[in-house]
Design a protein around this motif. Structure first.
Motif, PDB file in Angstrom:
ATOM      1  N   ALA A 322       0.810  -1.226   0.000  1.00 44.63           N
ATOM      2  CA  ALA A 322       0.000   0.000   0.000  1.00 44.63           C
ATOM      3  C   ALA A 322       0.843   1.276   0.000  1.00 44.63           C
ATOM      4  O   ALA A 322       0.439   2.287  -0.580  1.00 44.63           O
ATOM      5  N   ILE A 323       2.024   1.251   0.628  1.00 42.56           N
ATOM      6  CA  ILE A 323       2.784   2.505   0.714  1.00 42.56           C
ATOM      7  C   ILE A 323       3.209   3.017  -0.662  1.00 42.56           C
ATOM      8  O   ILE A 323       3.575   4.177  -0.784  1.00 42.56           O
ATOM      9  N   PHE A 324       3.117   2.164  -1.683  1.00 40.31           N
ATOM     10  CA  PHE A 324       3.478   2.648  -3.023  1.00 40.31           C
ATOM     11  C   PHE A 324       2.298   3.331  -3.718  1.00 40.31           C
ATOM     12  O   PHE A 324       2.431   3.830  -4.831  1.00 40.31           O
ATOM     13  N   ASP A 325       1.133   3.346  -3.044  1.00 40.00           N
ATOM     14  CA  ASP A 325      -0.004   4.082  -3.605  1.00 40.00           C
ATOM     15  C   ASP A 325       0.101   5.545  -3.199  1.00 40.00           C
ATOM     16  O   ASP A 325       0.725   5.875  -2.196  1.00 40.00           O
ATOM     17  N   ARG A 326      -0.579   6.400  -3.972  1.00 38.63           N
ATOM     18  CA  ARG A 326      -0.535   7.827  -3.652  1.00 38.63           C
ATOM     19  C   ARG A 326      -1.186   8.138  -2.321  1.00 38.63           C
ATOM     20  O   ARG A 326      -2.167   7.516  -1.963  1.00 38.63           O
ATOM     21  N   PHE A 327      -0.670   9.120  -1.649  1.00 35.26           N
ATOM     22  CA  PHE A 327      -1.237   9.684  -0.425  1.00 35.26           C
ATOM     23  C   PHE A 327      -1.269   8.681   0.731  1.00 35.26           C
ATOM     24  O   PHE A 327      -1.978   8.892   1.702  1.00 35.26           O
ATOM     25  N   VAL A 328      -0.532   7.576   0.602  1.00 35.89           N
ATOM     26  CA  VAL A 328      -0.502   6.632   1.722  1.00 35.89           C
ATOM     27  C   VAL A 328       0.719   6.928   2.586  1.00 35.89           C
ATOM     28  O   VAL A 328       1.847   6.932   2.107  1.00 35.89           O
ATOM     29  N   GLN A 329       0.455   7.212   3.863  1.00 34.64           N
ATOM     30  CA  GLN A 329       1.532   7.433   4.820  1.00 34.64           C
ATOM     31  C   GLN A 329       1.223   6.591   6.045  1.00 34.64           C
ATOM     32  O   GLN A 329       0.081   6.540   6.489  1.00 34.64           O
ATOM     33  N   VAL A 330       2.244   5.922   6.568  1.00 33.94           N
ATOM     34  CA  VAL A 330       1.992   4.985   7.665  1.00 33.94           C
ATOM     35  C   VAL A 330       1.536   5.729   8.912  1.00 33.94           C
ATOM     36  O   VAL A 330       0.474   5.478   9.449  1.00 33.94           O
ATOM     37  N   ASN A 331       2.339   6.677   9.358  1.00 38.75           N
ATOM     38  CA  ASN A 331       1.904   7.531  10.459  1.00 38.75           C
ATOM     39  C   ASN A 331       1.853   8.938   9.916  1.00 38.75           C
ATOM     40  O   ASN A 331       2.881   9.485   9.560  1.00 38.75           O
ATOM     41  N   LYS A 332       0.673   9.512   9.885  1.00 36.47           N
ATOM     42  CA  LYS A 332       0.567  10.888   9.391  1.00 36.47           C
ATOM     43  C   LYS A 332       1.536  11.753  10.180  1.00 36.47           C
ATOM     44  O   LYS A 332       1.459  11.813  11.410  1.00 36.47           O
ATOM     45  N   PRO A 333       2.465  12.426   9.505  1.00 39.17           N
ATOM     46  CA  PRO A 333       3.499  13.156  10.247  1.00 39.17           C
ATOM     47  C   PRO A 333       3.006  14.487  10.802  1.00 39.17           C
ATOM     48  O   PRO A 333       3.548  15.518  10.501  1.00 39.17           O
ATOM     49  N   GLU A 334       1.957  14.432  11.642  1.00 39.90           N
ATOM     50  CA  GLU A 334       1.418  15.675  12.206  1.00 39.90           C
ATOM     51  C   GLU A 334       2.408  16.327  13.163  1.00 39.90           C
ATOM     52  O   GLU A 334       2.472  17.535  13.288  1.00 39.90           O
ATOM     53  N   HIS A 335       3.195  15.458  13.794  1.00 39.80           N
ATOM     54  CA  HIS A 335       4.146  15.962  14.777  1.00 39.80           C
ATOM     55  C   HIS A 335       5.269  16.741  14.095  1.00 39.80           C
ATOM     56  O   HIS A 335       6.034  17.419  14.737  1.00 39.80           O
TER      57      HIS A 335
END
Ligand SMILES: Nc1ncnc2c1ncn2[C@@H]1O[C@H](COP(=O)(O)OP(=O)(O)OP(=O)(O)O)[C@@H](O)[C@H]1O
Ligand SMILES: [Mg+2]
Length: 379
Positions: A322-335
């Motif tokens: 899935a990480i090779f799909d667009r807009f997929v991020q494992v942990n949204k880097p909000e920090h």
């Protein structure tokens, strides 16, 4: 599923009108395999004759042809007996609003951009045939559906155009910022200014990567991402990639290591370099301070394999596709508000690698993630 599985004795006839032999051959192969009867015409004029003679069930029409072009051909077909009811699917290399609107005005039922995959071609032909059948029994409903579909397509094309403009127009100011930052980074009077200059340049590079990723992703939607192959010296390429991210590595206290066991690769230098930069940027973001990130190149079974490995938290097995799909991020880097990333990097990487006929994947580096790509050698 064969279109001939119905009791109807005669096969469904598809007329293909295209001036290019290879396009005709491609469409013919895709359709004949599914049991359609295919009629070929090399020009608009010949297409109209064939239409009169064979009364096809569906027409595949190239937009740009010498002589009578697709738009004029479609308009003429619409005036022939059966012409108004027969679905006409446009095939065009130009994916833009004007071409789309001209096709609709000429009476097109559907609009496909080349290059098109065989399965997509089949699906669209089938859908057009079905829609026409439904039209006979329920005009109002089909008109509404068609209107909504065309509006959606128009919106999509507008979005693509806007994205193209935005990316294109941002590239210049971003390059200018880089030039100014370069000056700042050489300021003889202030170490603080020099530091800021270096930092700005690093961020600008990252922004530029994001812009180029976006641009290539939109190019691929239009079928325009075609690698320009050349002979690449791998040692030089890897050194360049490491140099570009050396500042970032230092800032994160990560050591870069190169393991180069292959000498050359035939590929698009710019695309491969940006793939590696994306992978290295990711690796540096996930690598713990004090650890080592390794970039590697080796030759295996007729292909060159390139890798980027870090000792970070790795990618959970369930997400390795899935990480090779667009807009997929494992942990949204909000920090991490400074992050410009939006989950496009790996989508770009996959596109660029697949455009070379290659493959990209991620494995467990125990600990960490090892991103690997394999690009076949061309003879
Ligand atoms: N080396 C890695 N280790 C662990 N997870 C990773 C690694 N590389 C990528 N990922 C995961 O895959 C996701 C997608 O990566 P991708 O490069 O597509 O997006 P991004 O880095 O978040 O944003 P962008 O590349 O658009 O700036 C990342 O958000 C991260 O969760
Ligand atoms: Mg990334």
């Amino acid at each position: 599923m064969s279109p001939n599985s119905s009791p109807s004795p005669s096969p469904i006839k598809i007329l293909i009108i295209d001036d290019l032999e290879q396009n005709r051959a491609f469409a013919r192969a895709a359709l004949e395999d599914e049991g359609y009867e295919v009629i070929l015409a090399k020009s608009g004029e010949e297409g109209i004759e064939c239409f009169r003679e064979h009364a096809p069930d569906c027409v595949l029409l190239d937009a740009r042809m010498p002589g009578l072009d697709g738009f004029a051909t479609c308009a003429r077909i619409r005036e022939l007996p059966n012409g108004a009811e027969t679905p006409v699917v446009f095939l065009t290399a130009q994916r833009d609003l004007d071409t789309f609107d001209s096709a609709l005005q000429a009476g097109a039922d559907d609009f496909l951009t080349k290059p098109v995959r065989p399965t997509e071609l089949l699906l669209r032909v089938r859908a057009s045939l079905k829609l026409r059948r439904a039209y006979a029994s329920n005009r109002e409903y089909v008109d509404l559906l068609r209107q909504q579909r065309d509006d959606l397509m128009r919106l999509q094309l507008q979005k693509e155009r806007l994205m193209g403009f935005v990316v294109h127009d941002l590239k210049n100011p971003v390059s200018n910022i880089d030039l100014l930052a370069q000056l700042l980074s050489r300021d003889p009077d202030s170490a603080e200014a020099r530091d800021a200059g270096v930092h700005i340049r690093d961020e600008v590079r990252s922004l530029m990567r994001l812009l180029l990723n976006l641009l290539d992703l939109s190019k691929s939607e239009e079928g325009r991402l075609v690698p320009a192959r050349m002979r690449i010296e791998l040692a030089e390429l890897m050194q360049g990639v490491c140099d570009a991210l050396a500042g970032r590595a230092r800032a994160r206290e990560v050591t870069l290591r190169q393991v180069i066991e292959a000498s050359v690769l035939d590929a698009d230098q710019d695309l491969v370099r940006r793939v590696l930069e994306n992978l290295l940027e990711n690796a540096l973001r996930h690598a713990p301070p004090g650890s080592t990130v390794t970039v590697s190149a080796c030759s295996r079974a007729g292909a060159i394999e390139l890798g980027v490995a870090d000792a970070g938290e790795g990618v959970p097995p369930a997400l390795r596709e899935a990480i090779f799909d667009r807009f997929v991020q494992v942990n949204k880097p909000e920090h991490d508000a400074s992050r410009s990333g939006r989950g496009l990097g790996l989508a770009f990487c996959r596109l660029a690698v697949e455009a070379h006929g290659g493959r990209i994947w991620v494995e467990d580096a125990e600990p960490g993630a090892r991103f690997m790509l394999s690009i076949p050698n061309v003879e």
